[in-house]
Design a protein around this motif. Structure first.
Motif, PDB file in Angstrom:
ATOM      1  N   ILE B  12       0.864  -1.178   0.000  1.00  0.00           N
ATOM      2  CA  ILE B  12       0.000   0.000   0.000  1.00  0.00           C
ATOM      3  C   ILE B  12       0.898   1.224   0.000  1.00  0.00           C
ATOM      4  O   ILE B  12       1.877   1.282   0.743  1.00  0.00           O
ATOM      5  CB  ILE B  12      -0.888  -0.001   1.257  1.00  0.00           C
ATOM      6  CG1 ILE B  12      -1.794  -1.231   1.229  1.00  0.00           C
ATOM      7  CG2 ILE B  12      -1.697   1.274   1.350  1.00  0.00           C
ATOM      8  CD1 ILE B  12      -2.460  -1.511   2.543  1.00  0.00           C
ATOM      9  N   LEU B  13       0.599   2.188  -0.838  1.00  0.00           N
ATOM     10  CA  LEU B  13       1.446   3.373  -0.911  1.00  0.00           C
ATOM     11  C   LEU B  13       0.843   4.483  -0.088  1.00  0.00           C
ATOM     12  O   LEU B  13      -0.369   4.630  -0.014  1.00  0.00           O
ATOM     13  CB  LEU B  13       1.577   3.832  -2.362  1.00  0.00           C
ATOM     14  CG  LEU B  13       2.262   2.855  -3.299  1.00  0.00           C
ATOM     15  CD1 LEU B  13       2.195   3.376  -4.724  1.00  0.00           C
ATOM     16  CD2 LEU B  13       3.702   2.647  -2.881  1.00  0.00           C
ATOM     17  N   SER B  14       1.724   5.285   0.507  1.00  0.00           N
ATOM     18  CA  SER B  14       1.225   6.463   1.199  1.00  0.00           C
ATOM     19  C   SER B  14       0.924   7.524   0.148  1.00  0.00           C
ATOM     20  O   SER B  14       1.319   7.401  -1.010  1.00  0.00           O
ATOM     21  CB  SER B  14       2.270   6.963   2.189  1.00  0.00           C
ATOM     22  OG  SER B  14       3.463   7.239   1.508  1.00  0.00           O
ATOM     23  N   GLY B  15       0.241   8.586   0.582  1.00  0.00           N
ATOM     24  CA  GLY B  15      -0.154   9.626  -0.361  1.00  0.00           C
ATOM     25  C   GLY B  15       1.034  10.208  -1.094  1.00  0.00           C
ATOM     26  O   GLY B  15       0.999  10.403  -2.316  1.00  0.00           O
ATOM     27  N   ASP B  16       2.119  10.480  -0.353  1.00  0.00           N
ATOM     28  CA  ASP B  16       3.265  11.115  -1.004  1.00  0.00           C
ATOM     29  C   ASP B  16       3.929  10.167  -1.989  1.00  0.00           C
ATOM     30  O   ASP B  16       4.436  10.583  -3.022  1.00  0.00           O
ATOM     31  CB  ASP B  16       4.266  11.635   0.040  1.00  0.00           C
ATOM     32  CG  ASP B  16       4.900  10.526   0.849  1.00  0.00           C
ATOM     33  OD1 ASP B  16       4.173   9.588   1.233  1.00  0.00           O
ATOM     34  OD2 ASP B  16       6.116  10.593   1.088  1.00  0.00           O
ATOM     35  N   GLU B  17       3.901   8.867  -1.678  1.00  0.00           N
ATOM     36  CA  GLU B  17       4.492   7.907  -2.606  1.00  0.00           C
ATOM     37  C   GLU B  17       3.661   7.799  -3.884  1.00  0.00           C
ATOM     38  O   GLU B  17       4.212   7.664  -4.977  1.00  0.00           O
ATOM     39  CB  GLU B  17       4.601   6.527  -1.952  1.00  0.00           C
ATOM     40  CG  GLU B  17       5.702   6.449  -0.917  1.00  0.00           C
ATOM     41  CD  GLU B  17       5.684   5.165  -0.117  1.00  0.00           C
ATOM     42  OE1 GLU B  17       6.728   4.807   0.432  1.00  0.00           O
ATOM     43  OE2 GLU B  17       4.614   4.514  -0.030  1.00  0.00           O
ATOM     44  N   ARG B  18       2.348   7.888  -3.717  1.00  0.00           N
ATOM     45  CA  ARG B  18       1.485   7.848  -4.910  1.00  0.00           C
ATOM     46  C   ARG B  18       1.761   9.061  -5.797  1.00  0.00           C
ATOM     47  O   ARG B  18       1.836   8.962  -7.014  1.00  0.00           O
ATOM     48  CB  ARG B  18       0.012   7.805  -4.500  1.00  0.00           C
ATOM     49  CG  ARG B  18      -0.516   6.383  -4.337  1.00  0.00           C
ATOM     50  CD  ARG B  18      -2.040   6.357  -4.387  1.00  0.00           C
ATOM     51  NE  ARG B  18      -2.634   7.173  -3.340  1.00  0.00           N
ATOM     52  CZ  ARG B  18      -2.873   6.737  -2.102  1.00  0.00           C
ATOM     53  NH1 ARG B  18      -2.573   5.499  -1.783  1.00  0.00           N
ATOM     54  NH2 ARG B  18      -3.415   7.525  -1.210  1.00  0.00           N
ATOM     55  N   LEU B  19       1.946  10.215  -5.137  1.00  0.00           N
ATOM     56  CA  LEU B  19       2.238  11.429  -5.903  1.00  0.00           C
ATOM     57  C   LEU B  19       3.569  11.268  -6.658  1.00  0.00           C
ATOM     58  O   LEU B  19       3.676  11.617  -7.842  1.00  0.00           O
ATOM     59  CB  LEU B  19       2.311  12.633  -4.966  1.00  0.00           C
ATOM     60  CG  LEU B  19       2.613  13.954  -5.672  1.00  0.00           C
ATOM     61  CD1 LEU B  19       1.445  14.384  -6.535  1.00  0.00           C
ATOM     62  CD2 LEU B  19       2.956  15.046  -4.674  1.00  0.00           C
ATOM     63  N   ARG B  21       4.936   8.579  -7.680  1.00  0.00           N
ATOM     64  CA  ARG B  21       4.697   7.659  -8.772  1.00  0.00           C
ATOM     65  C   ARG B  21       4.079   8.372  -9.964  1.00  0.00           C
ATOM     66  O   ARG B  21       4.515   8.225 -11.100  1.00  0.00           O
ATOM     67  CB  ARG B  21       3.716   6.580  -8.301  1.00  0.00           C
ATOM     68  CG  ARG B  21       4.173   5.192  -8.568  1.00  0.00           C
ATOM     69  CD  ARG B  21       3.291   4.248  -7.765  1.00  0.00           C
ATOM     70  NE  ARG B  21       4.175   3.320  -7.126  1.00  0.00           N
ATOM     71  CZ  ARG B  21       4.217   2.020  -7.463  1.00  0.00           C
ATOM     72  NH1 ARG B  21       3.401   1.524  -8.346  1.00  0.00           N
ATOM     73  NH2 ARG B  21       5.069   1.227  -6.881  1.00  0.00           N
ATOM     74  N   GLY B  22       3.059   9.189  -9.660  1.00  0.00           N
ATOM     75  CA  GLY B  22       2.379   9.926 -10.722  1.00  0.00           C
ATOM     76  C   GLY B  22       3.328  10.885 -11.420  1.00  0.00           C
ATOM     77  O   GLY B  22       3.373  10.956 -12.648  1.00  0.00           O
ATOM     78  N   CYS B  25       5.736   9.077 -13.698  1.00  0.00           N
ATOM     79  CA  CYS B  25       5.092   8.710 -14.960  1.00  0.00           C
ATOM     80  C   CYS B  25       4.975   9.937 -15.858  1.00  0.00           C
ATOM     81  O   CYS B  25       5.216   9.856 -17.071  1.00  0.00           O
ATOM     82  CB  CYS B  25       3.703   8.129 -14.720  1.00  0.00           C
ATOM     83  SG  CYS B  25       3.745   6.538 -13.891  1.00  0.00           S
ATOM     84  N   THR B 379      12.985   8.390  -4.774  1.00  0.00           N
ATOM     85  CA  THR B 379      11.653   7.950  -4.377  1.00  0.00           C
ATOM     86  C   THR B 379      11.415   6.555  -4.949  1.00  0.00           C
ATOM     87  O   THR B 379      12.072   6.160  -5.905  1.00  0.00           O
ATOM     88  CB  THR B 379      10.543   8.885  -4.905  1.00  0.00           C
ATOM     89  OG1 THR B 379      10.497   8.765  -6.331  1.00  0.00           O
ATOM     90  CG2 THR B 379      10.790  10.323  -4.534  1.00  0.00           C
TER      91      THR B 379
END
Lengths: 348, 565
Positions: B12-19, B21-22, B25, B379
């Motif tokens: 599960i990714l934390s919010g900052d990790e999802r950001l 990732r985005g 990309c 990251t």
């Protein structure tokens, strides 16, 4: 004791290499556990999986019943200290220690001071990491890890980069700190002395598997496998024969007190300090010829070969209270049978 | 209880990790759109007939068979080989003098050697015209041969490529391990033998690398030949003429592909040579310190002085000519040539546009390059995305600006392209300039990010701080001096480049470097020299400013950089 941290079925592969093959391990609240093993045994990988810095291929990590195995590091509640300190070089000591604190300025300053006092660095708030010695830097890293009062402390070879003297000193302080705070701690180390002196429980690892989990005494005196026996401390492995009646024979001489075992060839595990040198020749004692002596400070380590089987060579530690020996002496040996263990010949 | 269980296999990714990732990309996507797409368009165009129908390899074959193109290709290769043969040994002697001798004035020599980096490649060509042209005072030196043609190109390119060769060779010689020299001396090796057995093997890689760089730069440069080429046609000029002169995009694309060839080959060779060379200088190596040697140092000093006189003459002549009423007849000083308002070619608008381009390139370039490198290195970006960014960032190194510019024309000038609106704006100039110089910037920032311990990020994550806090408080401040240098590089490059932007400017977005070309083309050589002087002066000022800022930053960082008190 109920388990605070419980790890089950952890598997980790890097490409074709299996770093961890199904690790199960429990840690009680307030316990100090050492993961001990040679480099490449997977101990650091296991720690990084607990920290969430590495993702396991299978298995779960639970803390206080909560599955944290797939959570990001920020949601796992632990503090971590690395071998190379990993301090923020451009922040001063106060900035480093207070990095994780999300409180008001005054409160933060108070907490930082408290933590620095705890690690014996009171008053060095304004210094930068480059102005500190290795030992001091590691104390700052420790204070930083403890700042948020985590429920788990992870230490990755924290003492390995330090000088021998500083290492022993800091080891003692780490032990005191743990006793004072009672924080559940997992430390990775390849240094057996460190593991035995610090840990409540030692978990010996090799090739991605747990070899033995036990108290330092159990690990040292009752190794569960030849690997553990060989990795921790020095040991002799003379070939022995188990007679039809189950008694153990070394060079044709029965060793009393070892109990009964299945007949056949075997290996005897005995540490150099568990072999005594007698003064009087008795008819049922093994005789050995002193080949060489090595001075190691507190003890002298003698290399001896058995008189009736010269191919069997044993190392025997001689303390101050033992008789003074010289090369070429023929001496009787006695074994502390309660400290010996028998392993099947194939396992060694 | 089930905070993390039962929601699929991945972590599960934390919010900052999802950001993160985005954003990773997004960065990979930008590189694909502004790098891969234009290059792919060249490939497609090269296989088309003038009307857009597929004709296979006809255009490519034309480069080899059509006499005019074939001659241009031969000329390119010949002049590039000759320049390489002239520049690399000169640069080797120069770099050797700077690293392994005791001559006085080394810092000054080095500054002068690197000064061509601040000038547009048109500038040496203009100087050559002033010195050796029809009215040039030194034309007698050429014994009747015209400066327009191979001689002029060779001299101009030698000036333009010299600093690149010196930089590579300085690095190669700089890693000399004193212990090897001492060992050789103890074993009784003569001076010459030490040079052959220790120095040469050490710098072999640097030498090959310098040759490849010089060769590729000459083949793909068109700033020098466009001014002093005369009747001597080269491939880079041909691509320019086909597209802008004859509007034959397809043939231009085919020529562009041929220009890509030496760059791609040398890029591949360089990568191949670089295998397993990471640990050439072990931690225990000691830097080589030269012993004084009067004969050697005297000869080397004379050589360095001679080279510097040449380099200074190549900039200085154009600078001087820009302040002179009518070279060489009326040598009175005058600012008349700086009166760009009454001049065709863009004038002050071009200069203002260049400053704008420089500023925007610094901001966009630094932001994009730093973000890309940071996301990859610091990251947990998805592995395929990180790998894509890493490899795409290396592409511009193998793509000459001229080819990249062609790709941009083909790609964004096509009416069907959703990004067509970018065409003809300042934005596309900024984007193409960032793309053109991406590799050097990316590698510089990557190297500096890698010097920051990776565990620092791990600790920050365990302390429940999102990556942007760590980036803002630790990583960015530590990278700032390097970022400043990258910014300077972007600015100077944006001001001096012609090759990429020549296809992309419009009358509204005309640039100073393009104005130099246009004015020279129109016969206004003195105003062209004046504009080139303005570019050099601006680059010099910006370089000095960034050096001063770097010095200030360094002084502020002294507190945490100095050793144990």
């Amino acid at each position: 004791m109920s388990e605070f941290l419980s790890i089950s079925g952890i598997v980790k592969r890097f490409g074709g290499f299996t770093a961890l093959s199904g690790i199960d391990l429990g840690v009680a609240k307030g316990e100090f556990l050492c993961l001990l093993g040679p480099s490449g045994c997977g101990k650091t990988t296991l720690l990084r999986i607990i920290a969430g810095l590495e993702t396991q291929d299978a298995g779960t990590v639970r803390v206080a019943g909560r599955d944290i195995g797939r959570l990001p590091p920020a949601r796992r509640d632990y503090g971590i200290v690395f071998q190379n300190y990993a301090l923020f070089p451009n922040l001063d000591v106060a900035g480093n220690v207070g990095y994780g604190l999300r409180t008001g300025r005054a409160e933060r300053r108070g907490r930082v001071g408290e933590l620095l006092e705890l690690v014996g660095l009171a008053g060095s708030e304004a210094k930068y990491p480059s102005q500190l010695s290795g030992g001091q830097q590691q104390r700052v890293a420790l204070a930083r890890a403890l700042a948020t009062s985590p429920s788990l402390l992870l230490l990755d070879e924290p003492l390995s980069a330090l000088d021998a003297k500083v290492r022993v000193h800091l080891r003692r302080e780490l032990k005191q700190l743990h006793q004072k705070l009672g924080i559940t701690t997992i430390m990775v180390t390849h240094d057996q002395e460190e593991a035995l002196s610090l840990a409540d429980t030692v978990a010996v690892m090799d090739h991605g598997t747990l070899e033995q989990v036990g108290t330092p005494e159990q690990i040292y005196h009752q190794p569960a496998s030849p690997f553990v026996a060989g990795f921790v401390g020095h040991s002799n492995w003379p070939a022995v024969r188990v007679r039809e009646d189950g008694k153990v024979e070394l060079a044709g001489q029965e060793i009393p007190g070892l109990g009964r075992h299945p007949a056949g060839a075997a290996r005897l595990f005995c540490r150099p300090e568990d072999i005594r040198v007698g003064t009087h020749h008795a008819h049922d004692q093994l005789l050995a010829l002193v080949q060489s002596l090595e001075f190691l400070g507190p003890v002298r380590r003698a290399t001896m070969s058995l008189e009736w089987a010269p191919e069997i060579v044993l190392q025997v530690d001689l303390g101050a209270k033992d008789p003074w020996l010289a090369e070429g002496d023929l001496v009787p040996l006695a074994f502390a049978a309660d400290r010996m263990r028998l392993f099947s010949a194939e396992a060694v | 209880m089930t905070d993390g269980a039962g929601t699929g296999r991945g972590p599960i990714l934390s919010g900052d990790e999802r950001l993160a990732r985005g954003l990773a990309c997004l960065a990979a996507g930008l590189l694909a759109v502004f790098l891969v797409w234009p290059l792919a368009e060249i490939l497609v165009k090269a296989l088309q007939a003038h009307d857009g129908s597929y004709i296979g390899l006809v255009n490519l074959r034309a480069v080899v068979t059509e006499p005019r193109l074939r001659q241009a290709a031969w000329n390119s290769l010949a002049v590039a080989a000759a320049t390489t043969l002239a520049v690399v040994p000169s640069a080797l002697a120069f770099a050797f003098a700077l690293t392994q001798s005791k001559i006085p004035g080394k810092p000054l020599f080095k500054i002068i050697a690197l000064s061509p980096l601040l000038t547009p490649s048109l500038m040496p060509a203009i100087s050559l015209v002033y010195l050796f042209g029809h009215q040039g005072p030194l034309r007698g030196w050429l014994h009747g041969h015209p400066i327009y043609g191979p001689i002029g190109i060779l001299l101009g390119e030698a000036f333009y490529t010299f600093p690149y060769a010196v930089l590579v060779l300085l690095t190669a010689l700089g890693v000399a391990d004193a212990r090897l020299y001492e060992a050789a001396e103890v074993l009784g090796a003569s001076r010459f033998r030490r040079f052959i057995t220790v120095t040469v093997p050490n710098i072999r890689y640097g030498l090959v690398s310098a040759c490849l760089i010089v060769f590729t730069l000459v083949v793909t440069d068109f700033g020098v030949p466009v001014v002093v080429g005369g009747q001597f046609n080269v491939l880079a000029l041909e691509a320019y003429k086909q597209v802008l002169g004859q509007q034959n995009f397809q043939k231009g694309a085919a020529v562009g592909l041929f220009l890509l060839l030496p760059a791609v080959l040398s890029f591949g060779a360089e990568r191949w040579l670089a295998r397993g060379r990471a640990g050439s200088l072990s931690g225990s190596a000691r830097a080589y310190r030269a012993k004084p040697n009067l004969a050697r140092d005297g000869a080397l000093w004379a050589w360095c002085a001679l080279v510097c006189v040449f380099l200074l003459a190549m900039t200085g002549t154009a600078v001087a000519a820009s302040f002179i009423k009518l070279w060489p007849y009326n040598l009175h000083l005058s600012l008349a040539h700086y009166d760009f308002a009454n001049m065709d070619g863009g004038g002050w608008l071009a200069f203002r546009n260049s400053l704008k381009l420089g500023g925007l390139t610094v901001v966009a370039g630094c932001a994009m390059v730093f973000a890309g490198a940071y996301l990859v290195e610091k990251t947990p970006a998805p592995r395929p995305v990180a790998a894509a960014i890493q490899s795409l960032a290396l592409v511009p190194m193998a793509v000459p600006g001229l080819v990249l510019g062609l790709g941009y024309v083909f790609c964004f000038n096509r009416p069907g392209n959703p990004l067509h609106r970018l065409y003809g704006t300042m934005a596309i100039l900024v984007v193409s300039t960032v793309a053109h110089y991406y590799t050097t910037a990316h590698m510089t920032i990557m190297t500096s990010l890698r010097q920051i311990d990776g565990e620092v990020e791990s600790v920050a994550r365990s302390l429940r701080r999102p990556w942007w806090t760590t980036c803002a408080r630790v990583t960015l401040p530590m990278t700032l001096p390097v970022l400043l240098d990258v910014g300077r590089f972007f600015f100077v490059s944006a001001l001096t480049t012609v090759s990429c932007v020549i296809f992309l400017y419009t009358p509204d977005t005309v640039l100073a470097s393009v104005a130099v070309l246009n004015m020279d083309d129109a016969g206004d050589t003195a105003p062209a020299a004046a504009m080139a002087t303005l570019i050099v002066a601006t680059c010099l000022v910006v370089t000095l400013l960034s050096t001063a800022a770097g010095w200030l930053l360094n002084r502020r960082a002294q507190a945490w950089r100095r050793g144990p008190a």
